[in-house]
Design an enzyme around this catalytic site. Structure first.
Site, PDB file in Angstrom:
ATOM      1  N   VAL A  60      36.030  49.035  34.082  1.00 46.19           N
ATOM      2  CA  VAL A  60      35.579  49.039  35.482  1.00 46.19           C
ATOM      3  C   VAL A  60      36.681  48.728  36.484  1.00 46.19           C
ATOM      4  O   VAL A  60      36.479  48.903  37.687  1.00 46.19           O
ATOM      5  CB  VAL A  60      34.421  48.034  35.712  1.00 46.19           C
ATOM      6  CG1 VAL A  60      33.190  48.445  34.930  1.00 46.19           C
ATOM      7  CG2 VAL A  60      34.841  46.615  35.352  1.00 46.19           C
ATOM      8  N   TYR A  61      37.823  48.261  36.040  1.00 44.70           N
ATOM      9  CA  TYR A  61      38.871  47.886  36.994  1.00 44.70           C
ATOM     10  C   TYR A  61      39.354  49.126  37.752  1.00 44.70           C
ATOM     11  O   TYR A  61      39.860  50.082  37.161  1.00 44.70           O
ATOM     12  CB  TYR A  61      40.049  47.225  36.288  1.00 44.70           C
ATOM     13  CG  TYR A  61      39.769  45.865  35.685  1.00 44.70           C
ATOM     14  CD1 TYR A  61      38.614  45.145  36.016  1.00 44.70           C
ATOM     15  CD2 TYR A  61      40.655  45.285  34.788  1.00 44.70           C
ATOM     16  CE1 TYR A  61      38.356  43.899  35.453  1.00 44.70           C
ATOM     17  CE2 TYR A  61      40.406  44.043  34.229  1.00 44.70           C
ATOM     18  CZ  TYR A  61      39.250  43.351  34.562  1.00 44.70           C
ATOM     19  OH  TYR A  61      39.017  42.116  34.006  1.00 44.70           O
ATOM     20  N   SER A  62      39.187  49.070  39.062  1.00 44.42           N
ATOM     21  CA  SER A  62      39.594  50.180  39.940  1.00 44.42           C
ATOM     22  C   SER A  62      39.051  51.517  39.438  1.00 44.42           C
ATOM     23  O   SER A  62      39.751  52.524  39.392  1.00 44.42           O
ATOM     24  CB  SER A  62      41.122  50.229  40.076  1.00 44.42           C
ATOM     25  OG  SER A  62      41.594  49.062  40.703  1.00 44.42           O
TER      26      SER A  62
END
Length: 325
Positions: A60-62
């Site tokens: 989910v990071y960026s």
């Protein structure tokens, strides 16, 4: 760099992991302080040059661009078999049905997407980002076991949850002959020590690696209490994680800064040294948006606090509400 084992496994990791949440395409996802690919590669290259071989990211990071940037950089700068790539699954990746969680469908879909973004055939440490109340733990653990047995991940780990949940998950795995979690990525620092009550003793007893996230409390432990940063102004988790017991927390930060001044080192080095001196901690995960953050982290490996300093640092702490966020 002196490497350590990840818990009771044979996997060699650096005693520091580089957290890669700060590396992504700006404007994508929730994290507005991220730095772009060109600059991010400088940090990943320097980490490797310092001997750090352990890199932690998440799907989910960026919006997945962190995995893409990390994967491309490691492919260009390192031998795949010498680096340890950790990523995570659970948090929302889209708003529709099956867009989050730890169902078999979600895990089997997200592992393939992470592998593609990272540009690798396998993930060294595949972690559940949180507990999923909506999915039976038996379904989750069997799916993770199948991920390991098909060669898409080497080991599995977990992140912040209650100790009883972590114990239940590993018990279910053990009873069914499935793969157990070998690591716990939880929130531990001088401003949040509630994990000392149950989770850390459990991990020590079971030989589980402890790889704390945010050991510097979102940067709160790296500067004077009233100083701000771009991240503290934009991080939606900054205040929930760092302002629960403000009066005692402020005193802790003041003590960190006082000892740092006395020892002529940055406050970050003091705060990290405190985390690293805990016998149950294997490798804290540090974020870096300035190159000297990496230098401070590596210097903390050989920096020793006296027993008197440890007592000073711990004395102001008051119990905090238990956080699983």
């Amino acid at each position: 760099m002196n490497y350590v084992k990840l818990g009771r496994t044979g996997l060699d990791i650096s005693p520091i992991a580089l957290g890669c949440m700060s590396y992504g395409i700006p404007g994508r996802g929730k994290h507005q302080w991220v730095i772009g690919e060109t600059e991010s590669r400088t940090f990943i290259k320097k980490a490797l040059d310092l001997g750090i071989n352990f890199f932690d990211t998440a799907n989910v990071y960026s919006d997945g661009t962190s995995e893409e940037i990390v994967g491309r950089a490691l492919k260009d700068f390192a031998k795949r078999d010498e680096v340890v790539i950790a990523t995570k699954v659970c948090n929302p990746v889209h708003s529709g049905p099956n867009g989050r969680g730890l169902s078999r469908k979600a895990i089997m879909s997200e592992i393939d997407k992470s592998l593609k973004r990272l540009g690798t055939d396998y993930i060294d440490l595949y972690q559940i980002h949180r507990w999923d109340d909506s999915t039976p733990i038996e379904e989750t653990m069997e799916a993770l076991h199948d991920v390991v047995k098909t060669g898409k991940a080497r080991y599995i780990g977990a992140s912040s949850m209650y100790a009883w949940q972590f114990q239940k998950a590993n018990h279910v795995a053990e009873m069914n002959g499935w793969t157990r979690f070998v690591s716990m990525q939880n929130y531990i620092n001088l401003l949040y020590r509630e994990e000392e009550r149950e989770m850390l003793p459990l991990c020590e007893e079971d030989g589980v690696a402890v790889i704390p996230w945010s050991p510097l409390a979102r940067g709160r432990l790296t500067r004077n209490w009233d100083e701000e940063s771009k991240r503290s102004r934009n991080d939606f988790l900054f205040h929930p994680l760092t302002t629960a017991v403000e009066q005692s927390d402020r005193k802790v930060v003041e003590t960190v800064c006082e000892i740092a001044t006395e020892r002529n080192v940055p406050p970050a080095q003091i705060a990290l040294a405190w985390v690293m001196q805990k016998s149950t901690v294997t490798a804290p995960i540090i974020g870096a948006t300035k190159l000297d953050h990496l230098d401070d982290a590596v210097a903390a490996l050989t920096f020793h606090l006296t027993q008197e300093e440890i007592i000073q640092l711990e004395a102001p702490y008051l119990p905090h509400p238990v956080l699983v966020i």
